[in-house]
Design a protein around this motif. Structure first.
Motif, PDB file in Angstrom:
ATOM      1  N   LEU A  21       0.836  -1.193   0.000  1.00  0.00           N
ATOM      2  CA  LEU A  21       0.000   0.000   0.000  1.00  0.00           C
ATOM      3  C   LEU A  21       0.872   1.244   0.000  1.00  0.00           C
ATOM      4  CD1 LEU A  21      -2.842   1.302   0.324  1.00  0.00           C
ATOM      5  CD2 LEU A  21      -2.485   1.139   2.804  1.00  0.00           C
ATOM      6  N   GLY A  22       0.560   2.205  -0.874  1.00  0.00           N
ATOM      7  CA  GLY A  22       1.273   3.468  -0.901  1.00  0.00           C
ATOM      8  C   GLY A  22       2.486   3.497  -1.805  1.00  0.00           C
ATOM      9  N   THR A  23       2.860   2.361  -2.382  1.00  0.00           N
ATOM     10  CA  THR A  23       4.026   2.328  -3.268  1.00  0.00           C
ATOM     11  C   THR A  23       3.583   1.999  -4.692  1.00  0.00           C
ATOM     12  OG1 THR A  23       4.548  -0.039  -3.042  1.00  0.00           O
ATOM     13  CG2 THR A  23       5.399   1.443  -1.343  1.00  0.00           C
ATOM     14  N   SER A  24       4.533   2.011  -5.603  1.00  0.00           N
ATOM     15  CA  SER A  24       4.306   1.580  -6.975  1.00  0.00           C
ATOM     16  C   SER A  24       5.194   0.377  -7.256  1.00  0.00           C
ATOM     17  CB  SER A  24       4.646   2.711  -7.950  1.00  0.00           C
ATOM     18  OG  SER A  24       6.054   2.917  -7.976  1.00  0.00           O
ATOM     19  N   TYR A  25       5.211  -0.070  -8.505  1.00  0.00           N
ATOM     20  CA  TYR A  25       6.087  -1.197  -8.828  1.00  0.00           C
ATOM     21  C   TYR A  25       7.566  -0.833  -8.712  1.00  0.00           C
ATOM     22  CZ  TYR A  25       6.196   0.512 -13.783  1.00  0.00           C
ATOM     23  OH  TYR A  25       6.350   1.234 -14.941  1.00  0.00           O
ATOM     24  N   ALA A  26       7.861   0.459  -8.454  1.00  0.00           N
ATOM     25  CA  ALA A  26       9.247   0.853  -8.187  1.00  0.00           C
ATOM     26  C   ALA A  26       9.784   0.207  -6.918  1.00  0.00           C
ATOM     27  CB  ALA A  26       9.346   2.373  -8.076  1.00  0.00           C
ATOM     28  N   LEU A  27       8.897  -0.299  -6.078  1.00  0.00           N
ATOM     29  CA  LEU A  27       9.325  -1.043  -4.891  1.00  0.00           C
ATOM     30  C   LEU A  27      10.275  -2.175  -5.252  1.00  0.00           C
ATOM     31  CD1 LEU A  27       9.099  -1.871  -1.891  1.00  0.00           C
ATOM     32  CD2 LEU A  27       6.954  -3.039  -2.472  1.00  0.00           C
ATOM     33  N   TRP A  28      10.138  -2.714  -6.458  1.00  0.00           N
ATOM     34  CA  TRP A  28      10.913  -3.876  -6.892  1.00  0.00           C
ATOM     35  C   TRP A  28      12.107  -3.499  -7.767  1.00  0.00           C
ATOM     36  CZ3 TRP A  28       9.952  -8.464  -4.753  1.00  0.00           C
ATOM     37  CH2 TRP A  28       8.681  -8.672  -4.187  1.00  0.00           C
ATOM     38  N   ASP A  29      12.449  -2.212  -7.828  1.00  0.00           N
ATOM     39  CA  ASP A  29      13.484  -1.774  -8.763  1.00  0.00           C
ATOM     40  C   ASP A  29      14.829  -2.467  -8.558  1.00  0.00           C
ATOM     41  OD1 ASP A  29      11.908  -0.075 -10.220  1.00  0.00           O
ATOM     42  OD2 ASP A  29      12.699   1.784  -9.355  1.00  0.00           O
ATOM     43  N   LYS A  30      15.164  -2.799  -7.324  1.00  0.00           N
ATOM     44  CA  LYS A  30      16.469  -3.394  -7.043  1.00  0.00           C
ATOM     45  C   LYS A  30      16.447  -4.922  -7.068  1.00  0.00           C
ATOM     46  CE  LYS A  30      18.111   0.491  -4.237  1.00  0.00           C
ATOM     47  NZ  LYS A  30      18.630   0.918  -2.907  1.00  0.00           N
ATOM     48  N   VAL A  31      15.297  -5.486  -7.325  1.00  0.00           N
ATOM     49  CA  VAL A  31      15.156  -6.945  -7.300  1.00  0.00           C
ATOM     50  C   VAL A  31      14.684  -7.493  -8.643  1.00  0.00           C
ATOM     51  CG1 VAL A  31      13.948  -8.884  -6.203  1.00  0.00           C
ATOM     52  CG2 VAL A  31      14.699  -6.940  -4.814  1.00  0.00           C
ATOM     53  N   ALA A  32      13.697  -6.839  -9.234  1.00  0.00           N
ATOM     54  CA  ALA A  32      13.080  -7.354 -10.463  1.00  0.00           C
ATOM     55  C   ALA A  32      14.071  -7.568 -11.605  1.00  0.00           C
ATOM     56  CB  ALA A  32      11.943  -6.443 -10.909  1.00  0.00           C
ATOM     57  N   PRO A  33      14.991  -6.626 -11.884  1.00  0.00           N
ATOM     58  CA  PRO A  33      15.905  -6.861 -13.007  1.00  0.00           C
ATOM     59  C   PRO A  33      16.743  -8.130 -12.842  1.00  0.00           C
ATOM     60  CG  PRO A  33      15.920  -4.547 -12.401  1.00  0.00           C
ATOM     61  CD  PRO A  33      15.157  -5.261 -11.324  1.00  0.00           C
ATOM     62  N   GLU A  34      17.121  -8.447 -11.613  1.00  0.00           N
ATOM     63  CA  GLU A  34      17.893  -9.665 -11.373  1.00  0.00           C
ATOM     64  C   GLU A  34      17.022 -10.902 -11.548  1.00  0.00           C
ATOM     65  OE1 GLU A  34      21.114  -9.824 -10.902  1.00  0.00           O
ATOM     66  OE2 GLU A  34      21.303  -7.653 -11.026  1.00  0.00           O
ATOM     67  N   LEU A  35      15.799 -10.843 -11.061  1.00  0.00           N
ATOM     68  CA  LEU A  35      14.892 -11.980 -11.225  1.00  0.00           C
ATOM     69  C   LEU A  35      14.557 -12.221 -12.691  1.00  0.00           C
ATOM     70  CD1 LEU A  35      12.381 -11.359  -8.294  1.00  0.00           C
ATOM     71  CD2 LEU A  35      14.121 -13.151  -8.416  1.00  0.00           C
ATOM     72  N   SER A  36      14.604 -11.163 -13.494  1.00  0.00           N
ATOM     73  CA  SER A  36      14.206 -11.283 -14.896  1.00  0.00           C
ATOM     74  C   SER A  36      15.219 -12.041 -15.739  1.00  0.00           C
ATOM     75  CB  SER A  36      13.955  -9.898 -15.503  1.00  0.00           C
ATOM     76  OG  SER A  36      15.162  -9.179 -15.646  1.00  0.00           O
ATOM     77  N   THR A  37      16.381 -12.381 -15.184  1.00  0.00           N
ATOM     78  CA  THR A  37      17.319 -13.214 -15.938  1.00  0.00           C
ATOM     79  C   THR A  37      16.792 -14.634 -16.098  1.00  0.00           C
ATOM     80  OG1 THR A  37      18.561 -13.858 -13.951  1.00  0.00           O
ATOM     81  CG2 THR A  37      19.281 -11.869 -15.123  1.00  0.00           C
ATOM     82  N   ALA A  38      15.903 -15.050 -15.207  1.00  0.00           N
ATOM     83  CA  ALA A  38      15.380 -16.418 -15.265  1.00  0.00           C
ATOM     84  C   ALA A  38      13.862 -16.473 -15.345  1.00  0.00           C
ATOM     85  CB  ALA A  38      15.844 -17.216 -14.038  1.00  0.00           C
ATOM     86  N   HIS A  39      13.199 -15.315 -15.263  1.00  0.00           N
ATOM     87  CA  HIS A  39      11.741 -15.283 -15.259  1.00  0.00           C
ATOM     88  C   HIS A  39      11.229 -14.166 -16.169  1.00  0.00           C
ATOM     89  CE1 HIS A  39      12.666 -17.234 -11.381  1.00  0.00           C
ATOM     90  NE2 HIS A  39      11.526 -17.863 -11.557  1.00  0.00           N
ATOM     91  N   ARG A  40       9.998 -14.342 -16.596  1.00  0.00           N
ATOM     92  CA  ARG A  40       9.258 -13.239 -17.204  1.00  0.00           C
ATOM     93  C   ARG A  40       8.598 -12.496 -16.051  1.00  0.00           C
ATOM     94  NH1 ARG A  40       3.780 -13.776 -20.936  1.00  0.00           N
ATOM     95  NH2 ARG A  40       3.514 -11.525 -21.368  1.00  0.00           N
ATOM     96  N   VAL A  41       9.225 -11.439 -15.598  1.00  0.00           N
ATOM     97  CA  VAL A  41       8.770 -10.715 -14.417  1.00  0.00           C
ATOM     98  C   VAL A  41       7.723  -9.674 -14.814  1.00  0.00           C
ATOM     99  CG1 VAL A  41       9.460  -9.157 -12.564  1.00  0.00           C
ATOM    100  CG2 VAL A  41      10.933 -11.088 -13.185  1.00  0.00           C
ATOM    101  N   ILE A  42       6.597  -9.705 -14.125  1.00  0.00           N
ATOM    102  CA  ILE A  42       5.515  -8.750 -14.376  1.00  0.00           C
ATOM    103  C   ILE A  42       5.175  -8.097 -13.041  1.00  0.00           C
ATOM    104  CG2 ILE A  42       3.140  -8.443 -15.184  1.00  0.00           C
ATOM    105  CD1 ILE A  42       3.608 -11.238 -16.660  1.00  0.00           C
ATOM    106  N   ARG A  43       5.549  -6.838 -12.893  1.00  0.00           N
ATOM    107  CA  ARG A  43       5.223  -6.129 -11.654  1.00  0.00           C
ATOM    108  C   ARG A  43       4.112  -5.124 -11.930  1.00  0.00           C
ATOM    109  NH1 ARG A  43      10.377  -2.175 -10.702  1.00  0.00           N
ATOM    110  NH2 ARG A  43      11.611  -2.698 -12.550  1.00  0.00           N
ATOM    111  N   TRP A  44       3.190  -4.996 -10.979  1.00  0.00           N
ATOM    112  CA  TRP A  44       1.985  -4.224 -11.226  1.00  0.00           C
ATOM    113  C   TRP A  44       1.762  -3.171 -10.142  1.00  0.00           C
ATOM    114  CZ3 TRP A  44      -1.683  -4.888  -7.350  1.00  0.00           C
ATOM    115  CH2 TRP A  44      -1.549  -6.042  -6.555  1.00  0.00           C
ATOM    116  N   ASP A  45       0.957  -2.167 -10.484  1.00  0.00           N
ATOM    117  CA  ASP A  45       0.592  -1.085  -9.567  1.00  0.00           C
ATOM    118  C   ASP A  45      -0.812  -1.293  -9.025  1.00  0.00           C
ATOM    119  OD1 ASP A  45       2.929   0.445  -9.735  1.00  0.00           O
ATOM    120  OD2 ASP A  45       2.210   1.559 -11.485  1.00  0.00           O
ATOM    121  N   LEU A  46      -0.995  -0.997  -7.754  1.00  0.00           N
ATOM    122  CA  LEU A  46      -2.333  -0.971  -7.171  1.00  0.00           C
ATOM    123  C   LEU A  46      -3.183   0.115  -7.831  1.00  0.00           C
ATOM    124  CD1 LEU A  46      -1.260  -1.248  -3.440  1.00  0.00           C
ATOM    125  CD2 LEU A  46      -2.780  -2.892  -4.591  1.00  0.00           C
TER     126      LEU A  46
END
Length: 372
Positions: A21-46
């Motif tokens: 609550l109160g954040t955007s998908y920027a919450l994952w900025d430091k994690v998502a790019p690394e996870l995307s090496t092995a996954h199709r990462v889809i981060r979403w906004d409330l």
């Protein structure tokens, strides 16, 4: 439709990331790019946060409503089954999906969240406050609620301040009504709980409660992390999520056996020592668990590339192993010969000469074995 960002190969296993609550998908900025090496990462906004329209929910909204929006997003992207990780309210959405839509969720991580959020009254009061006064005043206390002393992420605090008050209040309504404690035992997907040891909003006890109730669940506590652990301790969160979602070592070992054969892998494991154990784990997780499992290239194509690279670097012992692997992956002796002939042009005739000698020996052994 929920605003979202997709990263990683479209052919990779899907992984949806939910915000707090109160954040955007920027919450994952430091994690998502690394996870995307092995996954199709889809981060979403409330709704009403980041780029998502505010009118997707209204007063009296529930976590089930938010989960429905996530499923609609997945459907629009052609994603049938996905892994899921969420923080706080995003984690509650994950719990709801795992319980009520287990056919859609392959694996779940719940981060700094809860099966209940300390009763309805605090959230009803916050919703009323935001509807009356907006978010500017509440955003002033974001650092105290989200991070350990001295740490901040200005972009996330700005997201809090800029969120739509009505949509934010509707999300508070959803938290007020949420209590999944009686259903936790019915969650059957592999589940990881991640707690921030210094989290005042959802202390580790809340995550332990879920871990104790969900069959087979595991719990990781992260020191030095408050409520937004992916922003404050991204390396620790990334390590936990990689181990949970990828099953990379286990999946990689299966692929390694399929490509190289049980006999070879058994010999490699028999030779393993404490000195080489981490290297063997690295091979299984990275080379076989991430690269060889990526469906962008077929195994036949990967064998061709691997043969060429080994010839180029003169790794003829490894070449012999991968000639055998190429046969398992469907290459004919004629195709292997064509690959090696190509290397004569680009890697040099002497290298190709040695490679042909190695391959001829391996293929002769194969013929002798077939005739025995």
């Amino acid at each position: 439709m929920l605003n979202h960002l997709s990263e990683g190969p479209s052919s990779a296993p899907p992984l949806l990331l939910g915000p707090s609550l109160g954040t955007s998908y920027a919450l994952w900025d430091k994690v998502a790019p690394e996870l995307s090496t092995a996954h199709r990462v889809i981060r979403w906004d409330l709704p009403g946060h980041g780029g998502s329209p505010a009118d997707l929910i209204g007063p009296g909204a529930t976590v089930a409503d938010l989960a429905g929006l996530v499923l609609a997003l997945a459907d629009s992207l052609g994603v049938e089954r996905f892994a899921y990780a969420g923080v706080s309210l995003g984690g509650a959405v994950g719990l709801h999906l795992a319980l009520h839509h287990p056919e859609r969720v392959s694996s779940l991580a719940v981060i700094c969240s809860s099966a209940h959020f300390n009763g309805a009254k605090p959230w009803q009061e916050r919703a009323a406050l935001v509807r009356a006064e907006g978010l500017a005043k509440l955003a002033l206390s974001a650092n105290d609620r989200w991070f350990t002393p001295g740490f901040t992420v200005p972009e996330l605090v700005r997201d809090h301040r800029d969120a739509d008050p009505e949509a934010y209040a509707a999300c508070c309504d959803a938290l007020a009504a949420f209590d999944l404690r009686d259903g936790l035992a019915g969650i059957s997907v592999p589940t990881l709980l991640v707690a921030g040891r210094d989290d005042p909003a959802t202390p580790p006890a809340h995550l332990r409660e879920i871990a104790d109730a969900v069959p087979g669940a595991s719990l990781v506590e992260i020191p030095g992390a408050s409520h937004l652990a992916p922003a404050e301790r991204p390396e620790a969160v990334l390590t936990a999520l990689r181990a949970h979602f990828g099953g990379d070592a286990k999946r990689g070992m299966a692929v390694r056996r399929e490509v190289l054969g049980d006999a070879h892998v058994d010999r490699a494991q028999a030779r393993q020592t404490p000195f080489t154990a981490r290297f063997q784990d690295f091979i299984s997780r990275y080379a076989w668990g991430e690269i060889w499992t990526d469906g962008t290239l077929s195994r036949r194509e990967r064998s061709m590339i691997t043969l060429t690279a080994l010839v180029a670097h003169g790794h003829y012992e490894e070449l012999a192993m991968h000639v055998r692997a190429a046969r398992r992956n469907g290459l004919t002796p004629e195709e292997i010969g064509a690959v090696l002939l190509q290397t004569a042009v680009y890697c040099g005739v002497p290298a190709a000469n040695s490679a042909f000698a190695t391959a001829q020996r391996v293929l002769a052994e194969e013929e002798d074995g077939a005739g025995a």
